[in-house]
Write a protein that holds these residues in place. Structure first.
Motif, PDB file in Angstrom:
ATOM      1  N   PRO A   8      14.114  -3.444  50.834  1.00  0.00           N
ATOM      2  CA  PRO A   8      12.992  -3.313  51.757  1.00  0.00           C
ATOM      3  C   PRO A   8      12.428  -4.692  52.111  1.00  0.00           C
ATOM      4  O   PRO A   8      12.216  -5.523  51.232  1.00  0.00           O
ATOM      5  N   CYS A   9      12.241  -4.933  53.392  1.00  0.00           N
ATOM      6  CA  CYS A   9      11.677  -6.206  53.819  1.00  0.00           C
ATOM      7  C   CYS A   9      11.191  -6.092  55.256  1.00  0.00           C
ATOM      8  O   CYS A   9      11.604  -5.208  55.998  1.00  0.00           O
ATOM      9  N   ASP A  10      10.317  -6.993  55.611  1.00  0.00           N
ATOM     10  CA  ASP A  10       9.806  -7.074  56.978  1.00  0.00           C
ATOM     11  C   ASP A  10      10.716  -8.031  57.734  1.00  0.00           C
ATOM     12  O   ASP A  10      10.718  -9.232  57.469  1.00  0.00           O
ATOM     13  N   THR A  11      11.494  -7.501  58.648  1.00  0.00           N
ATOM     14  CA  THR A  11      12.477  -8.333  59.363  1.00  0.00           C
ATOM     15  C   THR A  11      11.826  -9.409  60.221  1.00  0.00           C
ATOM     16  O   THR A  11      12.483 -10.372  60.597  1.00  0.00           O
ATOM     17  N   LYS A  12      10.527  -9.270  60.488  1.00  0.00           N
ATOM     18  CA  LYS A  12       9.831 -10.281  61.293  1.00  0.00           C
ATOM     19  C   LYS A  12       9.464 -11.514  60.488  1.00  0.00           C
ATOM     20  O   LYS A  12       9.233 -12.579  61.044  1.00  0.00           O
ATOM     21  N   THR A  13       9.404 -11.369  59.154  1.00  0.00           N
ATOM     22  CA  THR A  13       9.010 -12.502  58.306  1.00  0.00           C
ATOM     23  C   THR A  13      10.044 -12.868  57.245  1.00  0.00           C
ATOM     24  O   THR A  13      10.071 -14.003  56.779  1.00  0.00           O
ATOM     25  N   GLU A  14      10.868 -11.910  56.831  1.00  0.00           N
ATOM     26  CA  GLU A  14      11.862 -12.155  55.769  1.00  0.00           C
ATOM     27  C   GLU A  14      12.992 -13.032  56.285  1.00  0.00           C
ATOM     28  O   GLU A  14      13.451 -12.880  57.402  1.00  0.00           O
ATOM     29  N   THR A  15      13.433 -13.949  55.427  1.00  0.00           N
ATOM     30  CA  THR A  15      14.549 -14.829  55.781  1.00  0.00           C
ATOM     31  C   THR A  15      15.843 -14.346  55.133  1.00  0.00           C
ATOM     32  O   THR A  15      15.820 -13.536  54.199  1.00  0.00           O
ATOM     33  N   VAL A  16      16.938 -14.878  55.613  1.00  0.00           N
ATOM     34  CA  VAL A  16      18.243 -14.587  55.013  1.00  0.00           C
ATOM     35  C   VAL A  16      18.223 -14.990  53.543  1.00  0.00           C
ATOM     36  O   VAL A  16      18.676 -14.255  52.666  1.00  0.00           O
ATOM     37  N   GLY A  17      17.655 -16.160  53.250  1.00  0.00           N
ATOM     38  CA  GLY A  17      17.560 -16.617  51.861  1.00  0.00           C
ATOM     39  C   GLY A  17      16.736 -15.685  50.992  1.00  0.00           C
ATOM     40  O   GLY A  17      17.040 -15.474  49.821  1.00  0.00           O
ATOM     41  N   ILE A  29      22.715 -12.378  39.379  1.00  0.00           N
ATOM     42  CA  ILE A  29      23.556 -13.538  39.692  1.00  0.00           C
ATOM     43  C   ILE A  29      22.738 -14.542  40.491  1.00  0.00           C
ATOM     44  O   ILE A  29      21.725 -14.181  41.095  1.00  0.00           O
ATOM     45  N   PRO A  30      23.159 -15.792  40.511  1.00  0.00           N
ATOM     46  CA  PRO A  30      22.416 -16.774  41.298  1.00  0.00           C
ATOM     47  C   PRO A  30      22.520 -16.475  42.790  1.00  0.00           C
ATOM     48  O   PRO A  30      23.587 -16.144  43.293  1.00  0.00           O
ATOM     49  N   HIS A  31      21.399 -16.593  43.488  1.00  0.00           N
ATOM     50  CA  HIS A  31      21.385 -16.257  44.916  1.00  0.00           C
ATOM     51  C   HIS A  31      22.230 -17.211  45.760  1.00  0.00           C
ATOM     52  O   HIS A  31      22.724 -16.843  46.806  1.00  0.00           O
ATOM     53  N   HIS A  32      22.429 -18.430  45.281  1.00  0.00           N
ATOM     54  CA  HIS A  32      23.167 -19.409  46.091  1.00  0.00           C
ATOM     55  C   HIS A  32      24.671 -19.126  46.183  1.00  0.00           C
ATOM     56  O   HIS A  32      25.367 -19.755  46.971  1.00  0.00           O
ATOM     57  N   VAL A  33      25.169 -18.163  45.407  1.00  0.00           N
ATOM     58  CA  VAL A  33      26.598 -17.823  45.499  1.00  0.00           C
ATOM     59  C   VAL A  33      26.833 -16.621  46.415  1.00  0.00           C
ATOM     60  O   VAL A  33      27.964 -16.203  46.617  1.00  0.00           O
ATOM     61  N   ILE A  34      25.749 -16.072  46.951  1.00  0.00           N
ATOM     62  CA  ILE A  34      25.852 -14.884  47.805  1.00  0.00           C
ATOM     63  C   ILE A  34      26.040 -15.296  49.265  1.00  0.00           C
ATOM     64  O   ILE A  34      25.370 -16.197  49.754  1.00  0.00           O
ATOM     65  N   ARG A  35      26.946 -14.599  49.914  1.00  0.00           N
ATOM     66  CA  ARG A  35      27.138 -14.724  51.360  1.00  0.00           C
ATOM     67  C   ARG A  35      26.884 -13.367  51.970  1.00  0.00           C
ATOM     68  O   ARG A  35      27.441 -12.374  51.523  1.00  0.00           O
ATOM     69  N   LEU A  36      26.033 -13.315  52.968  1.00  0.00           N
ATOM     70  CA  LEU A  36      25.786 -12.065  53.684  1.00  0.00           C
ATOM     71  C   LEU A  36      26.554 -12.109  54.992  1.00  0.00           C
ATOM     72  O   LEU A  36      26.490 -13.094  55.718  1.00  0.00           O
ATOM     73  N   VAL A  37      27.267 -11.038  55.265  1.00  0.00           N
ATOM     74  CA  VAL A  37      28.103 -10.994  56.458  1.00  0.00           C
ATOM     75  C   VAL A  37      27.648  -9.845  57.352  1.00  0.00           C
ATOM     76  O   VAL A  37      27.494  -8.715  56.908  1.00  0.00           O
ATOM     77  N   SER A  38      27.428 -10.189  58.585  1.00  0.00           N
ATOM     78  CA  SER A  38      27.100  -9.229  59.625  1.00  0.00           C
ATOM     79  C   SER A  38      27.467  -9.915  60.937  1.00  0.00           C
ATOM     80  O   SER A  38      27.427 -11.141  61.026  1.00  0.00           O
ATOM     81  N   ASP A  47      17.220 -20.192  55.959  1.00  0.00           N
ATOM     82  CA  ASP A  47      15.870 -20.252  56.510  1.00  0.00           C
ATOM     83  C   ASP A  47      15.695 -19.390  57.756  1.00  0.00           C
ATOM     84  O   ASP A  47      14.585 -19.272  58.279  1.00  0.00           O
ATOM     85  N   THR A  48      16.756 -18.784  58.236  1.00  0.00           N
ATOM     86  CA  THR A  48      16.683 -17.966  59.446  1.00  0.00           C
ATOM     87  C   THR A  48      15.942 -16.664  59.166  1.00  0.00           C
ATOM     88  O   THR A  48      16.263 -15.939  58.226  1.00  0.00           O
ATOM     89  N   VAL A  49      14.951 -16.382  59.990  1.00  0.00           N
ATOM     90  CA  VAL A  49      14.219 -15.114  59.889  1.00  0.00           C
ATOM     91  C   VAL A  49      15.139 -14.013  60.411  1.00  0.00           C
ATOM     92  O   VAL A  49      15.840 -14.194  61.410  1.00  0.00           O
ATOM     93  N   LEU A  50      15.159 -12.880  59.715  1.00  0.00           N
ATOM     94  CA  LEU A  50      16.082 -11.796  60.068  1.00  0.00           C
ATOM     95  C   LEU A  50      15.951 -11.371  61.529  1.00  0.00           C
ATOM     96  O   LEU A  50      16.953 -11.162  62.212  1.00  0.00           O
ATOM     97  N   ALA A  51      14.726 -11.233  62.024  1.00  0.00           N
ATOM     98  CA  ALA A  51      14.531 -10.801  63.410  1.00  0.00           C
ATOM     99  C   ALA A  51      15.133 -11.804  64.387  1.00  0.00           C
ATOM    100  O   ALA A  51      15.677 -11.419  65.432  1.00  0.00           O
ATOM    101  N   THR A  52      15.088 -13.087  64.051  1.00  0.00           N
ATOM    102  CA  THR A  52      15.670 -14.121  64.900  1.00  0.00           C
ATOM    103  C   THR A  52      17.177 -13.932  65.010  1.00  0.00           C
ATOM    104  O   THR A  52      17.773 -14.205  66.051  1.00  0.00           O
ATOM    105  N   ALA A  53      17.787 -13.456  63.931  1.00  0.00           N
ATOM    106  CA  ALA A  53      19.235 -13.200  63.927  1.00  0.00           C
ATOM    107  C   ALA A  53      19.547 -11.796  64.424  1.00  0.00           C
ATOM    108  O   ALA A  53      20.667 -11.321  64.276  1.00  0.00           O
ATOM    109  N   LYS A  54      18.536 -11.143  64.995  1.00  0.00           N
ATOM    110  CA  LYS A  54      18.665  -9.784  65.544  1.00  0.00           C
ATOM    111  C   LYS A  54      19.040  -8.740  64.477  1.00  0.00           C
ATOM    112  O   LYS A  54      19.718  -7.769  64.755  1.00  0.00           O
ATOM    113  N   ILE A  55      18.594  -9.000  63.247  1.00  0.00           N
ATOM    114  CA  ILE A  55      18.760  -8.027  62.167  1.00  0.00           C
ATOM    115  C   ILE A  55      17.556  -7.096  62.225  1.00  0.00           C
ATOM    116  O   ILE A  55      16.412  -7.536  62.180  1.00  0.00           O
TER     117      ILE A  55
END
Length: 110
Positions: A8-17, A29-38, A47-55
């Motif tokens: 759960p997150c607010d796509t207008k404020t939540e970042t990919v990180g 696990i450490p977050h720096h080893v995770i890759r999210l693919v879409s 640092d990209t906000v989810l809404a900016t990436a059209k998520i």
């Protein structure tokens, strides 16, 4: 098998990180080893906000591990670290026990 996690997150404020940190916490696990693919995340950094990436709400992403990360190896390293910490704690406990015995206070095992 495939596992699904709802983050759960607010796509207008939540970042990919931020999403990576939440997943890392859930998975242990450490977050720096995770890759999210879409399809929409191809050029997004942490640092990209989810809404900016059209998520959008309830968007689906695939979690991958960055190259070189292996969950088994990570688990093995964590176990070694915990064993070392336990050995250090046992050494401290042994030292304290000797100091107490020297003062006439005996510790008996139950």
């Amino acid at each position: 098998g495939t596992k699904r996690y709802y983050i759960p997150c607010d796509t207008k404020t939540e970042t990919v990180g931020g999403v990576k940190r939440k997943l890392g916490s859930i998975l242990g696990i450490p977050h720096h080893v995770i890759r999210l693919v879409s399809g929409r995340l191809s050029k997004a950094d942490d640092d990209t906000v989810l809404a900016t990436a059209k998520i959008k709400h309830k968007s689906k992403m695939m979690l991958l591990f960055k190259e070189g990360f292996h969950i088994g190896r990570y688990g093995e390293e964590m176990i070694r670290k915990v064993i070392k910490e336990m050995e250090e704690a046992e050494a401290i406990a042994g030292s304290l026990e000797k100091r107490l015995e020297h003062r006439g206070v005996g510790l008996s095992e139950s």
